[in-house]
Design an enzyme around this catalytic site. Structure first.
Site, mmCIF file in Angstrom:
data_model
loop_
_atom_site.group_PDB
_atom_site.id
_atom_site.type_symbol
_atom_site.label_atom_id
_atom_site.label_comp_id
_atom_site.label_asym_id
_atom_site.label_seq_id
_atom_site.Cartn_x
_atom_site.Cartn_y
_atom_site.Cartn_z
ATOM 1 C CB SER A 176 -17.967 26.688 18.825
ATOM 2 O OG SER A 176 -16.949 27.083 19.720
ATOM 3 C CE LYS A 236 -16.179 23.786 21.840
ATOM 4 N NZ LYS A 236 -16.745 24.243 20.553
#
Length: 247
Positions: free
Chosen positions: A49, A90
């Site tokens: 990700s 993230k």
């Protein structure tokens, strides 16, 4: 003073300096590791990700911080119950009070109406295939993965009560470098630096690594002095013996 006396004194001085180098090297090497262990935690990135910035399986060094130290652009490790109660990595794109939207007419993410350049994204497409507009509550963060096509991030939780935001207090660390495979330091995005509040300062990873490397050099150099000095002395003795025989 005889040549033998000068040689013996030189050997003693060399031995003292060698021991001092090893002692200082041990302090720097072990001190650097202890310092690093207190400030940093290793973490293995589990998914893609955050590609291409960090790849799945990368071992990263993350500085231990709390939520008050988080700034836009930071890549953070956090744990949130709504997101599965497991550590995740993230990038923070919005903090409390921000209006985050995507995508503008040029396909870029906007923060408080200002378009943000994101050079870490792959390809030339829009910053997100999913459009959204979110007001970030105070004390919360809005986070996206750099792999915007497949990342499960704040966009996946837009329909929930927090509109995809997580408490700033859920952050435990901020990535500073990719340790293995060697990937270097992770720089703060310049585009976020122009926004109010700026970006976070780099952690002390450079002096920490410099301490460890310098310590290793001193230890190896000091430990190698004895064998090298002995070898040089034997060669000199052999040379003198050969010269005497010729005479």
């Amino acid at each position: 003073m005889s040549g033998t006396g000068r040689t013996d004194r030189g050997r003693r001085l060399g031995g003292v300096l060698s021991g001092l180098a090893v002692a200082v090297g041990c302090v720097l090497f072990l001190g650097g590791f202890v310092w690093g262990a207190l400030l940093y935690q290793p973490y293995t990135v589990p998914t893609d990700s955050m590609s291409p910035t960090v790849a799945p399986g990368d071992r990263v060094l993350a500085q231990r911080i709390d939520g008050s130290e988080v700034r836009r652009g930071d890549i953070v490790v956090f744990t949130d119950r709504v997101w599965g109660d497991a550590p995740m990595v993230k990038r923070v794109v919005g903090t409390g009070g921000d209006e985050i939207a995507c995508c503008g007419t040029d396909g870029r993410l906007t923060v408080n109406g200002r378009a943000v350049e994101e050079p870490y994204l792959r390809g030339d497409g829009p910053a997100s295939p999913i459009g959204f507009t979110v007001s970030v509550p105070d004390g919360k963060l809005f986070l996206l993965g750099d792999e915007r096509r497949n990342s499960v991030d704040s966009r996946s939780h837009l329909q929930e009560a927090g509109r995809g935001t997580v408490p700033a207090g859920s952050v435990s660390a901020r990535l500073d470098a990719v340790a293995w495979p060697p990937g270097g330091f992770l720089e703060r995005p310049r585009s976020f630096a122009a926004l109010p509040g700026g970006v976070s300062e780099p952690g002390p990873i450079r002096p920490f690594l410099a301490s460890v490397l310098l310590g290793a050099v001193l230890i190896l150099g000091g430990a190698a002095w004895g064998p090298l000095a002995g070898l040089a002395a034997r060669r000199r003795a052999t040379g003198r013996s050969g010269a005497a025989a010729d005479a």
